[in-house]
Design a protein around this motif. Structure first.
Motif, PDB file in Angstrom:
ATOM      1  N   ASP A  42       0.835  -1.205   0.000  1.00  0.00           N
ATOM      2  CA  ASP A  42       0.000   0.000   0.000  1.00  0.00           C
ATOM      3  C   ASP A  42       0.866   1.249   0.000  1.00  0.00           C
ATOM      4  OD1 ASP A  42      -2.852  -1.108   0.522  1.00  0.00           O
ATOM      5  OD2 ASP A  42      -1.606  -2.119   2.008  1.00  0.00           O
ATOM      6  N   LYS A  43       0.385   2.278  -0.668  1.00  0.00           N
ATOM      7  CA  LYS A  43       1.091   3.556  -0.683  1.00  0.00           C
ATOM      8  C   LYS A  43       0.901   4.265   0.658  1.00  0.00           C
ATOM      9  CE  LYS A  43       0.665   4.295  -5.672  1.00  0.00           C
ATOM     10  NZ  LYS A  43       0.141   5.184  -6.741  1.00  0.00           N
ATOM     11  N   ILE A  44       1.876   5.080   1.047  1.00  0.00           N
ATOM     12  CA  ILE A  44       1.819   5.782   2.321  1.00  0.00           C
ATOM     13  C   ILE A  44       0.577   6.660   2.420  1.00  0.00           C
ATOM     14  CG2 ILE A  44       3.296   7.640   1.439  1.00  0.00           C
ATOM     15  CD1 ILE A  44       3.158   6.356   5.081  1.00  0.00           C
ATOM     16  N   GLU A  45       0.175   7.261   1.293  1.00  0.00           N
ATOM     17  CA  GLU A  45      -1.015   8.114   1.287  1.00  0.00           C
ATOM     18  C   GLU A  45      -2.270   7.312   1.615  1.00  0.00           C
ATOM     19  OE1 GLU A  45       2.154  10.008  -1.011  1.00  0.00           O
ATOM     20  OE2 GLU A  45       1.209   8.030  -1.141  1.00  0.00           O
ATOM     21  N   GLU A  46      -2.352   6.082   1.105  1.00  0.00           N
ATOM     22  CA  GLU A  46      -3.510   5.232   1.371  1.00  0.00           C
ATOM     23  C   GLU A  46      -3.547   4.818   2.842  1.00  0.00           C
ATOM     24  OE1 GLU A  46      -3.268   1.937  -1.275  1.00  0.00           O
ATOM     25  OE2 GLU A  46      -3.378   3.172  -3.090  1.00  0.00           O
ATOM     26  N   ILE A  47      -2.392   4.489   3.383  1.00  0.00           N
ATOM     27  CA  ILE A  47      -2.299   4.108   4.797  1.00  0.00           C
ATOM     28  C   ILE A  47      -2.725   5.264   5.692  1.00  0.00           C
ATOM     29  CG2 ILE A  47      -0.693   3.521   6.665  1.00  0.00           C
ATOM     30  CD1 ILE A  47      -1.274   1.160   4.883  1.00  0.00           C
ATOM     31  N   LYS A  48      -2.221   6.455   5.381  1.00  0.00           N
ATOM     32  CA  LYS A  48      -2.573   7.637   6.175  1.00  0.00           C
ATOM     33  C   LYS A  48      -4.073   7.912   6.121  1.00  0.00           C
ATOM     34  CE  LYS A  48       1.879  10.054   5.936  1.00  0.00           C
ATOM     35  NZ  LYS A  48       2.606  11.256   5.428  1.00  0.00           N
ATOM     36  N   ASN A  49      -4.665   7.721   4.960  1.00  0.00           N
ATOM     37  CA  ASN A  49      -6.098   7.962   4.808  1.00  0.00           C
ATOM     38  C   ASN A  49      -6.917   6.955   5.605  1.00  0.00           C
ATOM     39  OD1 ASN A  49      -8.325   9.386   3.716  1.00  0.00           O
ATOM     40  ND2 ASN A  49      -8.598   7.798   2.173  1.00  0.00           N
ATOM     41  N   ILE A  50      -6.475   5.696   5.621  1.00  0.00           N
ATOM     42  CA  ILE A  50      -7.164   4.667   6.412  1.00  0.00           C
ATOM     43  C   ILE A  50      -7.054   4.987   7.896  1.00  0.00           C
ATOM     44  CG2 ILE A  50      -7.091   2.234   7.116  1.00  0.00           C
ATOM     45  CD1 ILE A  50      -6.184   1.611   4.212  1.00  0.00           C
ATOM     46  N   ILE A  51      -5.859   5.385   8.344  1.00  0.00           N
ATOM     47  CA  ILE A  51      -5.660   5.744   9.750  1.00  0.00           C
ATOM     48  C   ILE A  51      -6.564   6.911  10.132  1.00  0.00           C
ATOM     49  CG2 ILE A  51      -4.012   6.697  11.418  1.00  0.00           C
ATOM     50  CD1 ILE A  51      -1.805   5.193   9.840  1.00  0.00           C
ATOM     51  N   TYR A  52      -6.602   7.933   9.269  1.00  0.00           N
ATOM     52  CA  TYR A  52      -7.440   9.116   9.541  1.00  0.00           C
ATOM     53  C   TYR A  52      -8.907   8.710   9.704  1.00  0.00           C
ATOM     54  CZ  TYR A  52      -9.842  13.559   9.015  1.00  0.00           C
ATOM     55  OH  TYR A  52     -10.658  14.650   9.219  1.00  0.00           O
ATOM     56  N   ASN A  53      -9.417   7.914   8.781  1.00  0.00           N
ATOM     57  CA  ASN A  53     -10.832   7.541   8.809  1.00  0.00           C
ATOM     58  C   ASN A  53     -11.180   6.671  10.008  1.00  0.00           C
ATOM     59  OD1 ASN A  53     -12.651   8.210   6.175  1.00  0.00           O
ATOM     60  ND2 ASN A  53     -10.475   8.195   5.643  1.00  0.00           N
ATOM     61  N   LEU A  54     -10.274   5.776  10.399  1.00  0.00           N
ATOM     62  CA  LEU A  54     -10.515   4.961  11.589  1.00  0.00           C
ATOM     63  C   LEU A  54     -10.532   5.833  12.844  1.00  0.00           C
ATOM     64  CD1 LEU A  54      -8.278   1.844  10.799  1.00  0.00           C
ATOM     65  CD2 LEU A  54     -10.766   1.821  11.073  1.00  0.00           C
ATOM     66  N   GLU A  55      -9.533   6.712  12.980  1.00  0.00           N
ATOM     67  CA  GLU A  55      -9.421   7.554  14.175  1.00  0.00           C
ATOM     68  C   GLU A  55     -10.550   8.574  14.268  1.00  0.00           C
ATOM     69  OE1 GLU A  55      -7.782   6.066  16.173  1.00  0.00           O
ATOM     70  OE2 GLU A  55      -5.752   6.845  16.388  1.00  0.00           O
ATOM     71  N   ALA A  56     -11.200   8.872  13.157  1.00  0.00           N
ATOM     72  CA  ALA A  56     -12.338   9.804  13.179  1.00  0.00           C
ATOM     73  C   ALA A  56     -13.504   9.242  13.986  1.00  0.00           C
ATOM     74  CB  ALA A  56     -12.787  10.109  11.755  1.00  0.00           C
ATOM     75  N   HIS A  57     -13.477   7.933  14.228  1.00  0.00           N
ATOM     76  CA  HIS A  57     -14.555   7.284  14.988  1.00  0.00           C
ATOM     77  C   HIS A  57     -14.104   6.878  16.392  1.00  0.00           C
ATOM     78  CE1 HIS A  57     -17.302   6.959  11.525  1.00  0.00           C
ATOM     79  NE2 HIS A  57     -16.200   6.772  10.818  1.00  0.00           N
ATOM     80  N   TYR A 117      -0.502  -0.020  15.853  1.00  0.00           N
ATOM     81  CA  TYR A 117      -0.378  -0.972  14.748  1.00  0.00           C
ATOM     82  C   TYR A 117      -1.651  -0.931  13.912  1.00  0.00           C
ATOM     83  CZ  TYR A 117       3.544  -2.828  17.417  1.00  0.00           C
ATOM     84  OH  TYR A 117       4.733  -2.960  18.114  1.00  0.00           O
ATOM     85  N   LEU A 118      -1.487  -1.125  12.602  1.00  0.00           N
ATOM     86  CA  LEU A 118      -2.621  -1.190  11.680  1.00  0.00           C
ATOM     87  C   LEU A 118      -2.590  -2.540  10.984  1.00  0.00           C
ATOM     88  CD1 LEU A 118      -4.995   0.236  10.173  1.00  0.00           C
ATOM     89  CD2 LEU A 118      -3.298   0.988   8.474  1.00  0.00           C
ATOM     90  N   THR A 119      -3.690  -3.285  11.088  1.00  0.00           N
ATOM     91  CA  THR A 119      -3.769  -4.595  10.441  1.00  0.00           C
ATOM     92  C   THR A 119      -4.912  -4.633   9.436  1.00  0.00           C
ATOM     93  OG1 THR A 119      -5.272  -5.552  12.109  1.00  0.00           O
ATOM     94  CG2 THR A 119      -2.889  -5.726  12.520  1.00  0.00           C
ATOM     95  N   LYS A 120      -4.748  -5.486   8.432  1.00  0.00           N
ATOM     96  CA  LYS A 120      -5.789  -5.733   7.435  1.00  0.00           C
ATOM     97  C   LYS A 120      -6.042  -7.233   7.425  1.00  0.00           C
ATOM     98  CE  LYS A 120      -6.709  -5.345   2.451  1.00  0.00           C
ATOM     99  NZ  LYS A 120      -6.135  -4.893   1.142  1.00  0.00           N
ATOM    100  N   ASN A 121      -7.237  -7.624   7.821  1.00  0.00           N
ATOM    101  CA  ASN A 121      -7.585  -9.047   7.942  1.00  0.00           C
ATOM    102  C   ASN A 121      -6.555  -9.791   8.810  1.00  0.00           C
ATOM    103  OD1 ASN A 121      -9.824  -8.641   6.208  1.00  0.00           O
ATOM    104  ND2 ASN A 121      -8.497  -8.898   4.416  1.00  0.00           N
ATOM    105  N   ASN A 122      -6.187  -9.131   9.925  1.00  0.00           N
ATOM    106  CA  ASN A 122      -5.241  -9.660  10.921  1.00  0.00           C
ATOM    107  C   ASN A 122      -3.789  -9.741  10.436  1.00  0.00           C
ATOM    108  OD1 ASN A 122      -7.146  -9.993  13.025  1.00  0.00           O
ATOM    109  ND2 ASN A 122      -7.804 -11.957  12.147  1.00  0.00           N
ATOM    110  N   ASN A 123      -3.503  -9.174   9.276  1.00  0.00           N
ATOM    111  CA  ASN A 123      -2.130  -9.103   8.784  1.00  0.00           C
ATOM    112  C   ASN A 123      -1.590  -7.691   8.998  1.00  0.00           C
ATOM    113  OD1 ASN A 123      -1.976 -11.798   7.688  1.00  0.00           O
ATOM    114  ND2 ASN A 123      -3.336 -11.104   6.057  1.00  0.00           N
ATOM    115  N   LEU A 124      -0.415  -7.577   9.592  1.00  0.00           N
ATOM    116  CA  LEU A 124       0.178  -6.278   9.885  1.00  0.00           C
ATOM    117  C   LEU A 124       0.556  -5.557   8.597  1.00  0.00           C
ATOM    118  CD1 LEU A 124       1.295  -4.289  12.018  1.00  0.00           C
ATOM    119  CD2 LEU A 124       3.458  -5.547  11.892  1.00  0.00           C
ATOM    120  N   ILE A 125       0.053  -4.330   8.427  1.00  0.00           N
ATOM    121  CA  ILE A 125       0.396  -3.566   7.229  1.00  0.00           C
ATOM    122  C   ILE A 125       1.126  -2.265   7.565  1.00  0.00           C
ATOM    123  CG2 ILE A 125      -1.463  -4.555   5.833  1.00  0.00           C
ATOM    124  CD1 ILE A 125      -3.037  -1.969   6.235  1.00  0.00           C
ATOM    125  N   ALA A 126       1.049  -1.812   8.823  1.00  0.00           N
ATOM    126  CA  ALA A 126       1.761  -0.585   9.197  1.00  0.00           C
ATOM    127  C   ALA A 126       1.866  -0.460  10.709  1.00  0.00           C
ATOM    128  CB  ALA A 126       1.051   0.648   8.632  1.00  0.00           C
TER     129      ALA A 126
END
Length: 203
Positions: A42-57, A117-126
């Motif tokens: 994943d690109k760093i921009e995509e990771i940052k966007n996922i983190i932002y959207n999760l933390e918004a909740h 830590y950020l995981t996708k389907n229990n796999n560490l991605i960041a």
């Protein structure tokens, strides 16, 4: 500071120990991102966007700081099945994939080298390393309390390494790190109960 009733001041004069939380009490609570480490394609921009959207909740103080840090990457993502577990992290579905963002407790191997830590389907991605600064005047306050023979104890959900690093600057009598919210209260009850028992034996 508003104090209601003289008995409050009388009780304050008999205090022998004070417990401190770390985030927002000893530290400013204004977190800054030090590093984001990527373990996927994943690109760093995509990771940052996922983190932002999760933390918004999330209601955690770290979440508010990360949202500010990543506000440039705030493209809205449709999240479903959002669930937050206090002291552990937050999870949600993006399409059919389950993402989790939180402490080492969300990992299967329980690695504890980074702050989040950020995981996708229990796999560490960041993973994310963050920094937080002491509030101005904290070392002096703790030193003055110790001069009055008041025991100072730090109880935090943060890593032991970070708590010990802070204690080198602040010099608490005791440190209890990596405590979940309910564990913090249990620890206070345990310590105060033991002290009452000790006083009973001595008397």
């Amino acid at each position: 500071i508003l104090i209601k009733g003289g008995d409050t001041l009388e009780k304050l004069g008999s205090v022998k120990q004070i417990f401190f939380d770390k985030t927002g009490t000893i530290t400013t609570g204004n977190f800054k991102i030090k590093n984001i480490n990527i373990y996927s394609e994943d690109k760093i921009e995509e990771i940052k966007n996922i983190i932002y959207n999760l933390e918004a909740h999330s209601s955690h103080p770290i979440a508010l700081s990360l949202q500010k840090e990543l506000s440039k990457f705030s493209r809205k993502i449709n999240l479903t099945d959002i669930y937050e577990e206090k002291g552990i992290g937050i999870s949600a579905k993006i399409k059919k994939d389950i993402y989790k963002l939180g402490s080492y407790r969300i990992l299967e191997n329980k690695e504890n080298k980074h702050d989040l830590y950020l995981t996708k389907n229990n796999n560490l991605i960041a993973s994310i390393d963050i920094i937080d600064e002491l509030k101005e005047g904290v070392p002096k306050v703790i030193l003055n309390l110790k001069k009055h023979k008041i025991i100072t104890t730090l109880i935090s959900g943060d890593k032991r390494e970070k708590c010990e690093k802070i204690s080198k600057k602040v010099s608490f009598n005791n440190i209890y790190a990596e405590q979940l919210p309910e564990q913090k209260l249990d620890k206070v009850k345990e310590i105060t109960s033991n002290q009452k028992l000790q006083r009973g034996v001595m008397s």
